[in-house]
Design an enzyme around this catalytic site. Structure first.
Site, PDB file in Angstrom:
ATOM      1  N   HIS A 139      23.745   6.440  -5.487  1.00  0.00           N
ATOM      2  CA  HIS A 139      23.667   6.746  -6.921  1.00  0.00           C
ATOM      3  C   HIS A 139      24.962   7.358  -7.462  1.00  0.00           C
ATOM      4  O   HIS A 139      25.470   6.965  -8.515  1.00  0.00           O
ATOM      5  CB  HIS A 139      22.519   7.713  -7.197  1.00  0.00           C
ATOM      6  N   ASP A 194      19.688  -0.334  -6.673  1.00  0.00           N
ATOM      7  CA  ASP A 194      19.994   1.084  -6.825  1.00  0.00           C
ATOM      8  C   ASP A 194      19.425   1.426  -8.182  1.00  0.00           C
ATOM      9  O   ASP A 194      20.002   1.067  -9.211  1.00  0.00           O
ATOM     10  CB  ASP A 194      21.508   1.319  -6.778  1.00  0.00           C
ATOM     11  N   HIS A 195      18.283   2.093  -8.200  1.00  0.00           N
ATOM     12  CA  HIS A 195      17.570   2.179  -9.480  1.00  0.00           C
ATOM     13  C   HIS A 195      18.361   2.955 -10.529  1.00  0.00           C
ATOM     14  O   HIS A 195      18.069   2.877 -11.710  1.00  0.00           O
ATOM     15  CB  HIS A 195      16.157   2.730  -9.308  1.00  0.00           C
ATOM     16  N   THR A 232       0.830  -1.206   0.000  1.00  0.00           N
ATOM     17  CA  THR A 232       0.000   0.000   0.000  1.00  0.00           C
ATOM     18  C   THR A 232       0.867   1.261   0.000  1.00  0.00           C
ATOM     19  O   THR A 232       0.344   2.371   0.076  1.00  0.00           O
ATOM     20  CB  THR A 232      -0.928   0.014   1.232  1.00  0.00           C
TER      21      THR A 232
END
Lengths: 516, 516
Positions: free
Chosen positions: B244, B181-182, B14
């Protein structure tokens, strides 16, 4: 008083070059405000002609060939009123005194200081006599500078070039002699030295550690047109290789000059030719290919063979195609083949220089689909002016693999029209900057390379024709590369013709008008 | 049976991440046929929820955030019918047996072989307990593979990361643990290794002989939004730099791996961090800059300062900006500064890596108008995906001089939409390829670099706020470079904001939609 002020004395004013290139160039310089209004033009040719008729000729030339149209009649009148005509048999010494008088009067009338630019737009066998008569008539005695522009061919071999040069030097010193190679006036040819020496990115790569081979293509779609008389005795080697292609090799291969000044640059250029490997007859057979086109189909039209062209000997052995594998034997280029080719009736008109970089570790991961080609640095001279880099990148989306990508820079895509070579070279000559003209020792060295080839060819009858109009020359031109594990990279327009996705987006291919 | 078959167990179903990223990613994979129909999804969260309500939530998420719209109701039904919901207090061990039963039933019902992907889209303080309970409940005992994806932050310093890691390793082995780690899922970040290692042109330049400095900018326009709770205890150093930015440094600076295989690549990546210079407290003061935004104006709107944002301590000392000058002390990079910066409420959203090449001989001829800038290699991560090279060429037309030109490659300009990082990373995890996930030693090394900075900062009260929203951070971030004779190069969108001609054509700036 403008520093650009000048009187043009154009010998051969009724000829093709004057009509197609010289008058339009003067007009464009005028329109761009580069001449102000401090100039005069005297057209000189054998036949008698009224000024009005000459003015009509010039107008017709500009309407046909100029990149600027005539839009303002007042401006046109100011322009054309500076054009005069003088009928002269150039061998007739007596006629020159009248030309001298006319020039003096014109300068006085227009308030010009006496800068005189002699342009010999005529067959080279007249160069000597014109130079001689200009001198003896006193036409060269002026309060301003006097300079001579001559067109190729500078002789047909080294001895004849030497003779021609001596004749010219009787009247004009070397620093007054501007030998035009209009390729040196092209935007992207002039750009080569800037791209090489104003970028930290290229200079470290520009040598035999990183470059695998260099390819220069100068392809024409046209055949011999109305120039059979000249072309029959010249051929592609003398017409293209000895001058334009050698100039491009020099620009690409030269060492950085100590200063960006005329003689420093020319000194480096000529060193390239001095380092070029001289071939024995056996090596010539191995490394130099000649061809002549037979009948064929080009851009959907049937084309006659060269021997069927008007004015051509039906058994002509003149070559319309040359390919060669050349070596510049210095430390920078040892082992790097320079592949060159030029020809008539080839599938597309283009001039392009390709530098193929050496290979990479053939990682199976990156190259798993076999699409990892070598990197290419491509300099486009014409019709598109620009540069592109062929590189590899990750295939878009998930999964591995590599696909080719293109980095592009187009120099004339946003321009309505680009300054023509002749405009640029006129201005250089008027300013006294001979950087982009050919120095005598360049001519000499280039003949030293061409002469043994020509001599060998004279001894052996070729099996002509050996390529069909509309093809890329004889098979031997491909084998020249394939023996070394190389192949010709597609040039501008070629992929499109073959129905393959072009490396250049189509819209751009269509957008850029073909310029001569 | 598809090799991609999988049951997603999404903890925190959610929450914001599930809503904005995970459901849309699953949907896009479904639409692209990458999941076939061999998948199931169990959403897990604390509150009770009916399946229908969960389905409504998922639909809403996809309608808002997916790059594919719902167009085919039949396909939608096939998709959503595979979504189940399970209410669970993750600390309550007993509840897991029900989840285990539900998973088993779902797999049987859908004919799945038991591959289970556990996704912890929740606060990291729950990671340990979830891992523990997954193991003790037997939920991990399956006939297929079981893998765990966790989101940053991986702890808040090295000791806490260590502790978290131990907890996770109680249940999941290192090779089952996928730390997202997108940034590693972004197209152009993945492209860095291909661009570097599939091109002969770049590798010879990619070192301290030719590169003068490297600049990495990761700028955000947004403020803290609804994440104040997390952000207050994290700050920009932990939120962006430790992960990043370190990942981008590793990709840019790594040595070529011996093979393009996961561990070979990660081995080379972690070596970069091992070679990164560790700073003494004095060096930290000199080389690392922190900032916090105060009120200001951004893109025409007034913005409150960070301390005025909802949920933020009015005397907060959390940094919203970090800039640093880092060094990778190995043979390739000795002496080359890596300048990095990231921050919130900066003028434009962009992620970009600039490699500035060393200077050239400053020839007065080529540089006579002072326009000869250094060459730049620029990798654009987002919003535009691509690369460009800033070079110099001859100024168009007659006369000398040099002007900057741009070679461009755009990776997403022709794409309707690009695969999102999460789609790519899901697929990699399902395939068992952890290359673009973070290995434990990378996390560890990155904390070793960040921790001393954080510790020093804790001891000294900063003079915050020290930059206005809508500016490029505190003045010290500029001085960091100017002391070394450098300056930040404009990034994507910056020149346009400043009303200067952008290096990227405007049409393209406008054409590319901003992606998160």
């Amino acid at each position: 008083m403008s520093t650009n002020e000048v009187t043009f004395l154009i010998f051969g004013a009724t000829g093709d070059l004057a009509h197609r290139k010289l008058f339009p160039a003067i007009y464009c310089l005028f329109c761009d405000g580069r001449l102000d209004e401090d100039f005069g033009v005297i057209g000189i040719a054998r036949r008698d002609k009224q000024t009005e008729d000459f003015h009509k000729d010039v107008r017709e030339s500009i309407e046909h060939y100029s990149r600027y149209k005539i839009e303002d009649e007042d401006a046109w009148q100011r322009f054309i009123s500076r054009f005069y005509y003088y009928g002269l048999d150039v061998s007739n010494q007596a006629g020159y005194s009248g030309l001298k008088d006319m020039t003096g009067q014109l300068e006085q009338q227009l308030g010009l200081a006496g800068n005189r630019l002699f342009y010999l737009a005529m067959a080279p066998n007249y160069f000597g006599v014109v130079a001689q008569n200009v001198r003896s008539s006193g036409l060269k005695e002026s309060s301003g500078w006097t300079r001579l522009i001559i067109e190729k061919p500078f002789g047909h071999d080294l001895p004849s070039a030497n003779e021609l040069n001596e004749q010219i030097h009787n009247a004009f010193a070397e620093d007054e002699t501007y030998r035009i190679d209009h390729y040196l006036g092209k935007e992207m040819v002039q750009n080569i030295e800037v791209i090489r020496f104003a970028n930290a990115m290229f200079e470290p790569l520009w040598n035999n550690r990183h470059i695998d081979n260099i390819q220069i293509t100068l392809s024409e779609v046209v055949g011999v047109e109305e120039r059979a008389g000249y072309y029959e005795s010249a051929g592609a080697l003398r017409d293209m290789v000895q001058n334009h292609i050698m100039q491009m090799i020099m620009m690409v291969a030269m060492e950085p000059p100590s200063r960006f000044e005329t003689e420093a640059i020319r000194d480096e250029k000529v060193k390239v030719l001095r380092s070029m490997r001289r071939y024995s007859p056996d090596e010539i057979k191995q490394y130099v290919v000649r061809g002549q086109y037979g009948p064929g189909e080009l851009q959907g039209k049937s084309m006659p063979g060269y021997r069927e062209e008007p004015g051509v000997n039906p058994e002509s052995t003149t070559e319309t195609f040359v390919a060669a594998k050349l070596f510049v034997d210095n430390f920078r280029w040892a082992g790097v083949p320079f592949y060159v080719r030029t020809g008539k009736r080839l599938p597309t008109k283009t001039t392009e220089i390709v530098l193929e970089l050496k290979g990479l570790p053939q990682s199976s991961y990156l190259n798993m689909e076999g699409k990892m080609g070598p990197n290419l640095i491509v300099i486009r001279i014409q019709p598109v002016e620009g540069m592109y880099l062929n590189l590899n990148a990750k295939k878009h989306g998930a999964g591995g693999g590599v696909e080719p990508i293109t980095f592009e820079y187009c120099n004339n895509c946003d321009q309505e029209s680009t300054m023509e070579a002749y405009e640029r070279l006129f201005i250089d000559c008027i300013k006294g900057d001979p950087t982009f003209f050919t120095r005598w020792d360049e001519v000499m060295e280039a003949w030293e390379i061409a002469d043994p080839i020509e001599q060998l060819w004279q001894q052996e009858k070729p099996a002509f024709p050996n390529y069909a109009a509309g093809t890329w020359g004889p098979q031997a031109a491909d084998e020249l590369l394939s023996k070394g594990g190389h192949h010709w990279w597609p040039v501008y327009g070629q992929k499109m013709l073959e129905g393959v996705q072009a490396s250049q987006p189509e819209s751009r291919e269509q957008q850029v008008a073909t310029s001569v």
